[in-house]
Design a protein around this motif. Sequence first.
Motif, mmCIF file in Angstrom:
data_model
loop_
_atom_site.group_PDB
_atom_site.id
_atom_site.type_symbol
_atom_site.label_atom_id
_atom_site.label_comp_id
_atom_site.label_asym_id
_atom_site.label_seq_id
_atom_site.Cartn_x
_atom_site.Cartn_y
_atom_site.Cartn_z
ATOM 1 N N VAL A 106 17.529 -17.710 -87.954
ATOM 2 C CA VAL A 106 19.007 -18.127 -87.729
ATOM 3 C C VAL A 106 19.660 -17.392 -89.140
ATOM 4 O O VAL A 106 19.179 -17.335 -90.101
ATOM 5 N N ARG A 107 20.744 -16.610 -88.712
ATOM 6 C CA ARG A 107 21.491 -15.878 -89.812
ATOM 7 C C ARG A 107 22.813 -17.026 -90.335
ATOM 8 O O ARG A 107 23.259 -17.781 -89.630
ATOM 9 N N TYR A 108 22.821 -16.906 -91.466
ATOM 10 C CA TYR A 108 23.895 -17.489 -92.046
ATOM 11 C C TYR A 108 24.591 -16.607 -93.276
ATOM 12 O O TYR A 108 23.842 -15.839 -93.804
ATOM 13 N N ARG A 110 21.732 -7.973 -82.389
ATOM 14 C CA ARG A 110 21.083 -7.255 -81.236
ATOM 15 C C ARG A 110 21.752 -8.110 -79.979
ATOM 16 O O ARG A 110 21.954 -9.066 -79.861
ATOM 17 N N GLU A 111 22.182 -7.211 -78.834
ATOM 18 C CA GLU A 111 22.648 -7.984 -77.573
ATOM 19 C C GLU A 111 22.497 -7.029 -76.623
ATOM 20 O O GLU A 111 22.626 -5.873 -76.481
ATOM 21 N N ARG A 112 21.829 -7.630 -75.488
ATOM 22 C CA ARG A 112 21.626 -6.801 -74.211
ATOM 23 C C ARG A 112 20.915 -5.468 -74.455
ATOM 24 O O ARG A 112 21.420 -4.386 -73.774
ATOM 25 N N VAL A 168 24.729 -11.968 -96.483
ATOM 26 C CA VAL A 168 24.070 -12.367 -95.129
ATOM 27 C C VAL A 168 22.535 -12.667 -95.030
ATOM 28 O O VAL A 168 21.785 -11.715 -95.333
ATOM 29 N N TYR A 169 22.190 -13.810 -94.848
ATOM 30 C CA TYR A 169 20.604 -14.211 -94.950
ATOM 31 C C TYR A 169 20.282 -14.438 -93.320
ATOM 32 O O TYR A 169 20.901 -14.809 -92.575
ATOM 33 N N GLU A 170 18.592 -14.244 -93.474
ATOM 34 C CA GLU A 170 18.366 -14.987 -92.320
ATOM 35 C C GLU A 170 16.981 -15.858 -92.451
ATOM 36 O O GLU A 170 16.414 -15.211 -93.654
ATOM 37 N N ALA A 193 26.357 -17.445 -89.416
ATOM 38 C CA ALA A 193 26.857 -15.827 -89.050
ATOM 39 C C ALA A 193 26.656 -15.514 -87.449
ATOM 40 O O ALA A 193 26.573 -16.573 -86.726
ATOM 41 N N THR A 194 26.846 -14.197 -87.327
ATOM 42 C CA THR A 194 26.426 -13.896 -86.033
ATOM 43 C C THR A 194 25.068 -14.165 -85.441
ATOM 44 O O THR A 194 24.079 -13.363 -86.080
#
Length: 723
Positions: free
Chosen positions: A418-420, A108-110, A431-433, A408-409
């Motif tokens: 936090v994503r990694y 997600r962004e803006r 991809v985890y969070e 990650a992003t």
Amino acid sequence: MKPLRFLACLLLTSPLLMSSTASAQTLPTPPDAAQHPHVVTAPHGAQRQDPYYWLRDDERKNPAMLAYLNAENAYADAVLAPTKPLQDKLYDETVARIRQDDASVPFRERGFWYYARFETGKDYPIHARRKDGPGVDAASLLAANTVGEFHDEQVLLDVNALAAGKDYYNVGDYEVSPDNTTLAWAEDSNGRRQHVIRFRNLATGVDYPETISGVSGDLVWADDNRTLFYIENDPDTLLTVRVKKHVLGSDPKNDPVVHEEADDNYYLSIGRTRDERYIIIAMSSTLSSELRYAPAANPVQFSVFAPRARDVEYEADHFGGRWVIRTNADGATNFKLVTAADGATSRTDWQDWIGHRDDVLIEDFELFDGFTAIAERSGGLERVRLLRANGSEEFVRADEPAYSMGLATNSEPNTDWVRYSYTSMTTPGSVYELNVATGERRLLKRQPVLGDFNPDNYVTERLWATARDGTRVPVSLVYRKGFARDGKAALLLYGYGSYGASMDPGFSISTLSLLDRGMVYAIAHVRGGQELGRRWYEDGKLLKKVNTFTDFIDVRDFLVREGYAAPDRVAAHGGSAGGLLMGAVANMAPDKFRVILSQVPFVDVVTTMLDPSIPLTTNEYDEWGNPEDKTYYDYILGYSPYDNLRAQAYPAMFIGTGLWDSQVQYWEPAKYVARLRDVNTSAAPVVFRTNMDAGHGGKSGRFRRYREQAEMYAFLLEQLGVD
């Protein structure tokens, strides 16, 4: 027009491509490039004969040169023809494992969620977004994409449409303006990484008329939503030399220069800070860096954050009213984190925060509300440390002995999640969070592997080989369960070992075809990478570069002694600077490898590093040394693969390049192969494949690269006697 195969065969009898004796009765006669006297002279007077220098053509138009490359391709076709059924089988196996209508994890962004997705049978991604709203999150969008629900999707770029009719196409970067209305993207249509910037109105879908050519892939919008910053390349060296700004609707010919880099040892990049307040211009060389910044709301004057200094590297980000800097200043070989207040203009303004440790390399960091995520490396493995504002900390856990983990992003800082990323040689990319407040961990996505793949059928190990000087070298390997360590197996050993780039163990969907045939796959984490910290890098560069090569040979010997491979069934693989490694070990220990796979290999080190007009040369003096200095000249000459070819029996080789490669020019492997054919006393085949429409990374498109890899792996399996 006659077919290229006919032209190539015809040219074998021309004055430029003379006949030679076949290397084996079962093989066709390989091409034999003509020799033309040419002397390469160093500033200190040293001279070398280079009879194949004529193969260099910066414009890629010389008919004689093109004829030679086409003749080599025709020879490769003939040699590899018997492996065509195996090539098709390997390709089909790999593609059958790939979910073709796959999609990335949205971020997600803006107010929008962004992702890329693929459609079945198509080579290129579709970049798209959806509006945020109640019940919309990464999981719900992944589910919608999985079942093909795209009704509320806005397509930003359909790369399949953009690439139609082109032999090569790649989107280097795309950026949406802060108000979400305008898209800018940088496209490369020949693989040379000389991009063209284009603009699109996202409300109407109509492209703006202006284009900007000869640029890198970096793009940054200012807050006014009309001003775009970009980097102009030198047309000859391809170095990033000028940061310019373009106002939408104006003539790009009038774009003003914001910064011009006078020192050709430095690369330029641009970006925004974490809090979006500043636009950054970063200048970096191998041993030093400098940052300039300006308010994104009014980016007129860029201030120097801290002046560049020899042997001082730093990168900075801004969030929460302060700067956070990763740096090796003051003897912090493995880097430390420091902070600085707004308005900082020199290193005297920096305050230590996370101190330097001899056994921990700090590689990256990400700033959040309430915590900081730090990407580190310890004991040759990656880890993510979570540091809370109250001073408490924890590490993200890993469940395997050899793996790769990294940030990650994480597009937004106001979150507890936090994503990694996580992968291993048996675990597909994931991809985890992780919720830093509660400890909850969620798997957002794991790379799907179709068919009968089961990770429990494979075993990964972490070993340590002792090099000839007593240094312990880490080795990661994988094999299929049930493998017998009896010294009879075939093994593929991969290595790189340059630029401080760490080759961490990750999952490969195509390597499964080797493992399922009983092979072992291993990575030698040789010196020159950064797996064991900055010292590991320092001990494999400049006047210690030979350590990279001897480490690789010693890892091979260790694996044979330990029964992981038969001594006559070991193959080696490397590309680019890893191709330099392949060329060096082929000269130093040809009897220890049955076959060598070398992609876009950097093999003509002395001549290239003596020529500052060649892209990337000047930026790499601190990596290899400048041979204008006789000390470095003599040392590099001692290992340069092209210069050390000699009369001996070389292993079978598959050597690949791209005509439009901007990083390792095609003529390096072309010259290398031509000279190798002169001196090689072996009957083992040498195959040289040139992609006539590709650059450093090979052909574009997600499936075409597997076709290329299948050709190379079929050659490998045939030479190793693997069914």
